[in-house]
Enzyme design. Sequence first.
Site, PDB file in Angstrom:
ATOM      1  CE  LYS A   1      -3.454  -4.310  -5.054  1.00  0.00           C
ATOM      2  NZ  LYS A   1      -2.594  -3.403  -6.380  1.00  0.00           N
TER       3      LYS A   1
ATOM      4  CD  GLU B   1      -3.093 -15.626 -12.597  1.00  0.00           C
ATOM      5  OE1 GLU B   1      -3.330 -16.912 -12.769  1.00  0.00           O
ATOM      6  OE2 GLU B   1      -2.137 -15.122 -12.163  1.00  0.00           O
TER       7      GLU B   1
ATOM      8  CE  LYS C   1      -0.072  -6.804  -5.250  1.00  0.00           C
ATOM      9  NZ  LYS C   1       0.903  -5.851  -5.794  1.00  0.00           N
TER      10      LYS C   1
HETATM   11  N1  HSE Z   1       0.837  -0.782  -6.303  1.00  0.00           N
HETATM   12  C1  HSE Z   1       0.872  -1.765  -6.795  1.00  0.00           C
HETATM   13  C2  HSE Z   1       2.588  -2.295  -6.916  1.00  0.00           C
HETATM   14  C3  HSE Z   1       0.287  -2.151  -8.006  1.00  0.00           C
HETATM   15  O1  HSE Z   1       3.382  -1.329  -6.915  1.00  0.00           O
HETATM   16  O2  HSE Z   1       2.947  -3.462  -7.398  1.00  0.00           O
HETATM   17  C4  HSE Z   1       0.006  -3.569  -8.433  1.00  0.00           C
HETATM   18  O3  HSE Z   1      -0.745  -4.291  -7.499  1.00  0.00           O
END
Ligand code: HSE
Length: 433
Positions: A107, A131, A207
């Site tokens: 990401k 995805e 994200k």
């Molecule tokens: N470090 C991220 C989280 C892992 O805690 O969601 C998944 O992207």
Amino acid sequence: MKDHLVNIGIIGLGTVGTGVARILLKQKELLHTRSALTFQLKAISELDWSRNRDLDLSHVKCTTNADDILLDPEIDIVVETIGGYEPAFSFICKALQNRKHVVTANKALIATKGRELFKIAAANGVDLMFEASVGGGIPIIKGLREGLVANTIESIYGILNGTSNYILTRMHQDELEFGQALQEAQAKGFAEADPTLDVGGGDAAHKLTILASIVSSGFVDFGSIFVEGITAITKLDINFAKSLGYTIKLLAIYRLVEDGLDLRVHPTLIPNSHLLAAVNQELNAIFVKGDFVGDTMFYGPGAGERPTGSAIVGDIVDLSQDLLLKEGEQSSKRTINPDVQVKTIPISQVKNRFYLRFFTLDAPGILSKISGILGDCGISISSMVQLEAHEKENYVPIVLITHEASEASMEKALQEIRKFDFVKENFLRLRVF
Ligand code: HSE
């Protein structure tokens, strides 16, 4: 792709890469039945082969040199699961330039270097699929670009960082302080190598950049997102929120407004009656409102070997089926257009309800001074709680919830309130859903 055989190379056999390998080996028949394709895990490149991963790799070429995958003319799809910026970026570029399709969960790379990578993919007629980069095993990207393609997406409210959600849940349910809960999250292995990305909101912002780019069919600059993490939240704030009927969650917010996109990541007080308030532990959820579908919610595990592996293999199958239809062409599903810049609005233009927590001296006239400043800035108070002072303590906690006000007005009011010497410096301002 010859005789419907798809050759796959994985670069990086950590948690996620191991999940992909396990699924490709274990589900080979199921995947063939469902897709009429044979997925062959041909090679894996990994620097540390000492770890026991409980995989039968006797038919897989195991190497420490990524070029054994990147330069192998038989490999159709490269799976990048090393994460981080380098060497992941260079490997993906090389794979695309060698006309290999790439599937990744990275990401940070898609959010910050996606524009460059999508251009290289387009120039070489290959695809870059991602995805697994948002929501781990939740098929949110397919959900948005395929299932909800008929909709203008009006808003997205996402719990996109499992580590922060775990910490806030433990603070809420078990009365832990932030530091204790963070240590537990790290021990459980959800946290990024650098946990400031989790608790500082950067991971959720990566994200959100990806989701906002998909639904706006352009490219959002990661730097245009307002980001605030959860590190200043205390057990006291969690308890105040609880007593007022709210749960605090780190939300990634997308709102389509008149002048552009309102994009931000910050802790938010959510009414306990909202579905997102019930998303606990390390789980993720994405609440999406489309103009035709209305409200929808996607929920599930946002990280881990099996969920993230599941999302990556989903991309591999999807991509390979497209290739069958249009051999050698780029898939039509690539919906992040690197050439379209998306307009975002600055945080100062956004309106919110606010939660304000101060420690003030317990003396006559103090509340009226604070409420006076708020009133002068056009901010109206909706509710207020003050705790009784403990013996020998001069300062008492006071919490105010305001009606909707602009971020700019709140900033101005807080600048004035900061000047009062009867207010301790460590006050907290949060937003209310
Ligand atoms: N470090 C991220 C989280 C892992 O805690 O969601 C998944 O992207």
